[in-house]
Design a protein around this motif. Structure first.
Motif, PDB file in Angstrom:
ATOM      1  N   ILE A  45       6.397  83.884   7.382  1.00 38.28           N
ATOM      2  CA  ILE A  45       7.589  83.370   8.073  1.00 38.28           C
ATOM      3  C   ILE A  45       8.525  84.557   8.226  1.00 38.28           C
ATOM      4  CG2 ILE A  45       9.635  81.903   7.868  1.00 38.28           C
ATOM      5  CD1 ILE A  45       7.991  79.864   6.360  1.00 38.28           C
ATOM      6  N   ILE A  46       8.995  84.795   9.447  1.00 45.63           N
ATOM      7  CA  ILE A  46       9.946  85.892   9.667  1.00 45.63           C
ATOM      8  C   ILE A  46      11.332  85.281   9.867  1.00 45.63           C
ATOM      9  CG2 ILE A  46      10.497  87.955  11.032  1.00 45.63           C
ATOM     10  CD1 ILE A  46       7.647  87.932   9.754  1.00 45.63           C
ATOM     11  N   GLY A  47      12.251  85.539   8.938  1.00 51.54           N
ATOM     12  CA  GLY A  47      13.619  85.044   9.064  1.00 51.54           C
ATOM     13  C   GLY A  47      13.903  83.913   8.096  1.00 51.54           C
ATOM     14  N   TYR A  97       9.802  86.646   5.069  1.00 55.22           N
ATOM     15  CA  TYR A  97      10.410  87.977   5.151  1.00 55.22           C
ATOM     16  C   TYR A  97      11.774  87.867   5.810  1.00 55.22           C
ATOM     17  CZ  TYR A  97       5.647  89.476   4.177  1.00 55.22           C
ATOM     18  OH  TYR A  97       4.409  89.641   3.593  1.00 55.22           O
ATOM     19  N   GLU A  98      12.810  88.365   5.140  1.00 57.63           N
ATOM     20  CA  GLU A  98      14.185  88.301   5.654  1.00 57.63           C
ATOM     21  C   GLU A  98      14.734  89.726   5.698  1.00 57.63           C
ATOM     22  OE1 GLU A  98      16.639  86.188   6.927  1.00 57.63           O
ATOM     23  OE2 GLU A  98      17.832  88.020   6.844  1.00 57.63           O
ATOM     24  N   SER A  99      15.393  90.063   6.826  1.00 54.82           N
ATOM     25  CA  SER A  99      15.894  91.436   6.973  1.00 54.82           C
ATOM     26  C   SER A  99      17.094  91.726   6.063  1.00 54.82           C
ATOM     27  CB  SER A  99      16.265  91.713   8.437  1.00 54.82           C
ATOM     28  OG  SER A  99      17.198  90.773   8.870  1.00 54.82           O
ATOM     29  N   VAL A 104      28.443  73.135  10.191  1.00 52.99           N
ATOM     30  CA  VAL A 104      27.318  72.744  11.034  1.00 52.99           C
ATOM     31  C   VAL A 104      27.123  71.243  10.815  1.00 52.99           C
ATOM     32  CG1 VAL A 104      25.587  73.413   9.284  1.00 52.99           C
ATOM     33  CG2 VAL A 104      24.898  73.246  11.679  1.00 52.99           C
ATOM     34  N   GLY A 105      26.875  70.529  11.919  1.00 50.09           N
ATOM     35  CA  GLY A 105      26.765  69.075  11.820  1.00 50.09           C
ATOM     36  C   GLY A 105      25.342  68.600  12.110  1.00 50.09           C
ATOM     37  N   PHE A 106      24.943  67.514  11.458  1.00 55.63           N
ATOM     38  CA  PHE A 106      23.628  66.911  11.688  1.00 55.63           C
ATOM     39  C   PHE A 106      23.815  65.415  11.924  1.00 55.63           C
ATOM     40  CE2 PHE A 106      22.800  70.724   9.256  1.00 55.63           C
ATOM     41  CZ  PHE A 106      21.665  71.248   9.856  1.00 55.63           C
ATOM     42  N   LYS A 121      13.379  93.152   4.540  1.00 61.89           N
ATOM     43  CA  LYS A 121      12.110  93.324   5.250  1.00 61.89           C
ATOM     44  C   LYS A 121      12.357  92.995   6.725  1.00 61.89           C
ATOM     45  CE  LYS A 121       9.211  94.696   2.167  1.00 61.89           C
ATOM     46  NZ  LYS A 121       8.654  96.043   2.344  1.00 61.89           N
ATOM     47  N   LYS A 122      12.879  93.974   7.439  1.00 58.71           N
ATOM     48  CA  LYS A 122      13.162  93.764   8.867  1.00 58.71           C
ATOM     49  C   LYS A 122      11.885  94.012   9.662  1.00 58.71           C
ATOM     50  CE  LYS A 122      15.923  95.125  12.701  1.00 58.71           C
ATOM     51  NZ  LYS A 122      17.022  95.788  13.268  1.00 58.71           N
ATOM     52  N   VAL A 123      11.424  92.990  10.341  1.00 57.72           N
ATOM     53  CA  VAL A 123      10.187  93.119  11.111  1.00 57.72           C
ATOM     54  C   VAL A 123      10.457  93.910  12.393  1.00 57.72           C
ATOM     55  CG1 VAL A 123       8.457  91.817  12.421  1.00 57.72           C
ATOM     56  CG2 VAL A 123       9.211  91.019  10.174  1.00 57.72           C
ATOM     57  N   GLY A 136       7.620  82.875  13.713  1.00 51.55           N
ATOM     58  CA  GLY A 136       8.851  83.611  14.043  1.00 51.55           C
ATOM     59  C   GLY A 136      10.063  82.698  13.976  1.00 51.55           C
ATOM     60  N   CYS A 137      10.878  82.883  12.931  1.00 52.18           N
ATOM     61  CA  CYS A 137      12.109  82.083  12.745  1.00 52.18           C
ATOM     62  C   CYS A 137      13.295  83.042  12.737  1.00 52.18           C
ATOM     63  CB  CYS A 137      12.061  81.335  11.418  1.00 52.18           C
ATOM     64  SG  CYS A 137      10.658  80.233  11.252  1.00 52.18           S
ATOM     65  N   ASP A 138      13.237  84.077  13.585  1.00 54.96           N
ATOM     66  CA  ASP A 138      14.217  85.163  13.483  1.00 54.96           C
ATOM     67  C   ASP A 138      15.377  85.037  14.454  1.00 54.96           C
ATOM     68  OD1 ASP A 138      12.125  85.590  15.245  1.00 54.96           O
ATOM     69  OD2 ASP A 138      12.066  87.749  15.010  1.00 54.96           O
ATOM     70  N   GLY A 139      15.678  83.803  14.863  1.00 51.87           N
ATOM     71  CA  GLY A 139      16.958  83.545  15.509  1.00 51.87           C
ATOM     72  C   GLY A 139      17.055  83.965  16.964  1.00 51.87           C
ATOM     73  N   ALA A 143      30.707  85.275  21.741  1.00 57.61           N
ATOM     74  CA  ALA A 143      30.106  84.999  23.048  1.00 57.61           C
ATOM     75  C   ALA A 143      28.900  84.096  22.816  1.00 57.61           C
ATOM     76  CB  ALA A 143      29.657  86.296  23.693  1.00 57.61           C
ATOM     77  N   LEU A 144      28.775  83.050  23.614  1.00 55.16           N
ATOM     78  CA  LEU A 144      27.683  82.088  23.386  1.00 55.16           C
ATOM     79  C   LEU A 144      26.546  82.345  24.367  1.00 55.16           C
ATOM     80  CD1 LEU A 144      29.897  78.939  22.766  1.00 55.16           C
ATOM     81  CD2 LEU A 144      28.764  80.382  21.075  1.00 55.16           C
ATOM     82  N   PHE A 145      25.449  82.789  23.804  1.00 60.89           N
ATOM     83  CA  PHE A 145      24.234  83.064  24.578  1.00 60.89           C
ATOM     84  C   PHE A 145      23.221  81.950  24.330  1.00 60.89           C
ATOM     85  CE2 PHE A 145      24.293  87.468  26.311  1.00 60.89           C
ATOM     86  CZ  PHE A 145      25.578  87.806  25.926  1.00 60.89           C
ATOM     87  N   LEU A 190       6.687  80.482  17.534  1.00 62.82           N
ATOM     88  CA  LEU A 190       8.151  80.588  17.447  1.00 62.82           C
ATOM     89  C   LEU A 190       8.772  79.247  17.044  1.00 62.82           C
ATOM     90  CD1 LEU A 190       8.712  82.580  20.767  1.00 62.82           C
ATOM     91  CD2 LEU A 190       8.475  83.513  18.453  1.00 62.82           C
ATOM     92  N   VAL A 191       9.807  79.330  16.203  1.00 66.30           N
ATOM     93  CA  VAL A 191      10.438  78.131  15.637  1.00 66.30           C
ATOM     94  C   VAL A 191      11.965  78.307  15.660  1.00 66.30           C
ATOM     95  CG1 VAL A 191      10.578  76.676  13.560  1.00 66.30           C
ATOM     96  CG2 VAL A 191       8.430  77.852  14.096  1.00 66.30           C
ATOM     97  N   GLY A 192      12.709  77.225  15.853  1.00 75.66           N
ATOM     98  CA  GLY A 192      14.172  77.296  15.801  1.00 75.66           C
ATOM     99  C   GLY A 192      14.727  78.107  16.956  1.00 75.66           C
TER     100      GLY A 192
END
Ligand SMILES: Cc1cc2nc3c(=O)[nH]c(=O)nc-3n(C[C@H](O)[C@H](O)[C@H](O)COP(=O)(O)OP(=O)(O)OC[C@H]3O[C@@H](n4cnc5c(N)ncnc54)[C@H](O)[C@@H]3O)c2cc1C
Length: 439
Positions: free
Chosen positions: A13-15, A37-39, A50-52, A153-155, A185-188, A307-309, A326-328
């Motif tokens: 899992i990356i991120g 692995y998280e950078s 954050v709301g759910f 661990k930055k991929v 890939g969960c790296d945002g 800025a919202l991308f 890819l996830v998230g």
């Protein structure tokens, strides 16, 4: 119940944001070997809310019952007597007379006093609501076994092993590498793994036309602000206006008043997405707004502009060589206007964990990823689309203009599509399982 037979593969899992942590918990609960692995040097979230919605909280329990318990430890028990997502008001006074009555579109608009409730968007019964991001992440992290995460661990790259095994080699910025059967890939939103899957150009996030100020005000202070105190028990508020809107909702068991104030801009040329701003410029963005909004904005301590991308069109969420899924936000980065980007991380993690639980050999991983892509991409791509429209709707920039009835109708319809999905998600999983079982 005895553990299922061990898998013949090990995943990366990356991120370690919400998506990576939820997925790691889902895989752990299903005995699927993996490393996260998280950078960064540790797990961490920004100081914001954050709301759910209730459906996402129920889905948390399907990932693992402990995830829902973790959410409940951070949230306020909801009152289900009159479940409200947001009480909606017109906050912009550009069209107000000296009596404070706003002359605005639609039958409803004729009676609107700036800053006063116009309509409610009802939410759904069940635990739900706002939490402090860092508090939730702290609780989630406790559910991840200590041997799973590796930090700093930055991929930088993912390639196929050159021994025909079908394995992937994950390369890190520190020069080291690791071998796994596949990458999740969960790296945002700025995902490196999305770049590898789609190519640099196609993977680029796009400016959505909106930016936001984000602030946390201690509740004891917020309730003293003009127009806020009397509504502290009501919950979440949305103040709409021309080319902007302001959201407030309680987090951290109502001890913090979370504020997100949105404005519009045609383009974004700065390479940075979070930039420092002056207090004067921030106040100027809301100087035509009602006293309550002005009081809230003037209490904000962080002046940064976000800025919202987003990433509106995605051809695929996976590739077979090297194997990446890819996830998230890495898969479907969205604007926050429907408050559901993290909610989609919950749905993704549940579906993918279940599909991987049924996948015993590395040779079948590609099929699991293809199936996940088939059931998850349509829904999450639609969220990205409707969320951007939602931002325009709240800012009177949509086809509804400032017609408040039309806006109320559209908001309720859009949110229902996101929230009323218990059966839809069960059907998605059933459909995915039957695809997976086809030879
Ligand atoms: C203003 C705002 C308000 C929002 N409000 C809501 C809301 O109320 N409800 C909701 O559901 N959603 C909301 N969202 C959306 C939500 O925040 C995101 O969808 C969610 O946080 C995405 O989580 P993620 O784990 O996919 O990505 P991220 O949180 O971005 O996590 C990615 C992780 O990967 C790590 N990483 C990145 N690159 C690498 C690399 N190369 N190697 C190793 N690690 C790497 C990062 O350090 C990070 O830890 C909001 C978004 C914004 C901007």
């Amino acid at each position: 119940m005895s553990a299922p037979p061990p898998k013949s593969y090990n995943l990366a899992i990356i991120g370690g944001g919400i998506a990576g942590c939820l997925l790691s918990i889902g895989l752990t609960a299903r005995h699927i070997p993996h490393t996260l692995y998280e950078s960064a040097s540790q797990f961490g979230e920004i100081g914001a809310g954050v709301g759910f919605d209730a459906h996402k909280v129920r889905t948390m329990a399907l990932i693992a019952p402990e995830v829902r318990d973790a959410f409940l430890r951070c949230s306020e028990p909801p009152s289900d007597e009159n479940p409200v997502w947001f009480t909606v008001r017109v906050g912009d006074m550009r069209r107000a007379g000296s009596d404070g009555v706003v002359s605005i579109g639609g039958e409803l608009g004729r009676k609107v006093l700036a800053g006063e409730p116009v309509f409610n968007v009802p939410s759904r019964p069940g635990p739900r609501g706002g939490v402090h991001r860092a508090h939730l992440l702290d609780e989630l992290v406790k559910l991840i076994p200590a041997h799973v995460p590796k930090f700093q661990k930055k991929v930088v790259d993912v390639t196929e092993a050159n021994d025909r095994s079908g394995d992937v080699v994950v390369s890190f910025a520190d020069g080291s590498s690791a071998r796994h059967a596949a990458v999740l890939g969960c790296d945002g939103i700025k995902s490196r793994t999305r770049e590898i899957v789609l190519g640099k150009e196609e993977a680029k996030p796009v400016f959505s036309g909106k930016y936001a100020y984000r602030g946390l005000i201690p509740m004891v202070k917020a309730v003293q602000l003009e127009g806020v105190g009397k509504e502290s028990k009501v919950g979440s508020q949305m103040y709409m206006g021309y080319h902007g809107h302001v959201l407030t909702f309680p987090i951290a068991k109502s001890s913090i008043f979370n504020v997100v104030a949105f404005s519009s801009k045609e383009s974004w040329t700065n390479a940075e997405w979070v930039v420092a701003n002056s207090r004067e410029d921030m106040l100027a963005d809301f100087d035509t707004w009602c006293p309550t909004v002005k009081a809230i904005i003037s209490e904000m301590q962080t002046l940064d502009i976000w800025a919202l991308f987003h990433h509106p069109v995605t051809r695929t969420f996976y590739q077979s060589t090297p194997k990446i899924c890819l996830v998230g936000d890495a898969a479907h980065a969205t604007t926050p206007h429907h408050g559901s980007g993290a909610g989609m991380c919950v749905e993704d993690s549940y579906i993918l964990s279940e599909l991987l639980a049924e996948t015993d050999s590395a040779g079948d991983l590609e099929k699991a990823f293809r199936t996940y892509d088939e059931v998850r991409r349509p829904r999450t791509s639609e969220l990205v689309r409707t969320s951007q429209e939602g931002g325009m709707l709240y800012d009177f920039e949509g086809p509804e203009g400032d017609d408040l009835e039309a806006i109320a109708h559209s908001m309720k319809e859009r949110m229902g599509w996101i929230w009323d999905y218990d059966e839809g998600l069960a059907e998605d999983l059933e459909r995915a399982r039957s695809i997976l079982r086809q030879v």
